[in-house]
Design a protein around this motif. Sequence first.
Motif: not given
Length: 255
Positions: A14-15, A230-237, A239-247
């Motif tokens: 959550f950082a 790991e995904v969260r490091r590379t998005v801005d918010t 809310s975008q994490v789930d989309g990247e995990l789906h991708e």
Amino acid sequence: MPLPGTIHGQSDPFAPTQWSVILAAGRSQANPEVAQAALGQLCQVYWAPLYTFVRCRGSSSHDAQDITQSFFAYLIEHKIYAHADREKGKFRSFLLASIKNFLSDSRDREQALKRGGGREFLPLNEQQAAVAESLFQTHGGSGDGNTEDRIFERSWAEMLVGAGLERVATDYKAEGKSKLFEELKVFLAAGADPLPTYDQLATRLGTPAPTLRSHVTRLRARYREALRAEVRRTVDTESQVDGELHELLRVLTRG
């Protein structure tokens, strides 16, 4: 300069994301030295996907190394991150668009190469280069634009999965459970070989099957958390994490 939520610092999912730190620096809302540290750490993960993309463009292994290193130097020198589109949000998309522009501008590329490939910014090691070349040899295709993008995405997905596994392995090692992780990590990724049964593992490890089943459940949960971090490091918010995990899942399961 270690940052929260990275493999170099504390593992706080959550950082503030590294990508958001970089975007803030582009808007003069953060220390540029901190942004450079964040960029450097993210680029370590993305070195291999970018290398495979350059290789798909027809460069030799040695030239692809130099071009990839030069690209990172170019990002820093020209502060390309300052022009990133916050609405698009993903570091992956930003990097792919940026390297395409870099490769299409021969003058910028040649000037960056003459300055030594940016090795001071992002040291290159033999293991890193070997992993990247292996990814290219495994997934390299015909060299058309569609293939280049797909190889980049596949390399990105595999490197992200590897980083997630490394996080979990490090945690288990710190708890003195490295052997348990090595025995059970097969349950984290589907492969061609059938998974061992809990009874088979119970016999080999001398642990009751119900206990092993609980261990696997906890391991999978920790891996999902690690991959999400790991995904969260590379998005801005968030809310975008789930989309990247789906991708990520789409890329890994695509034929």
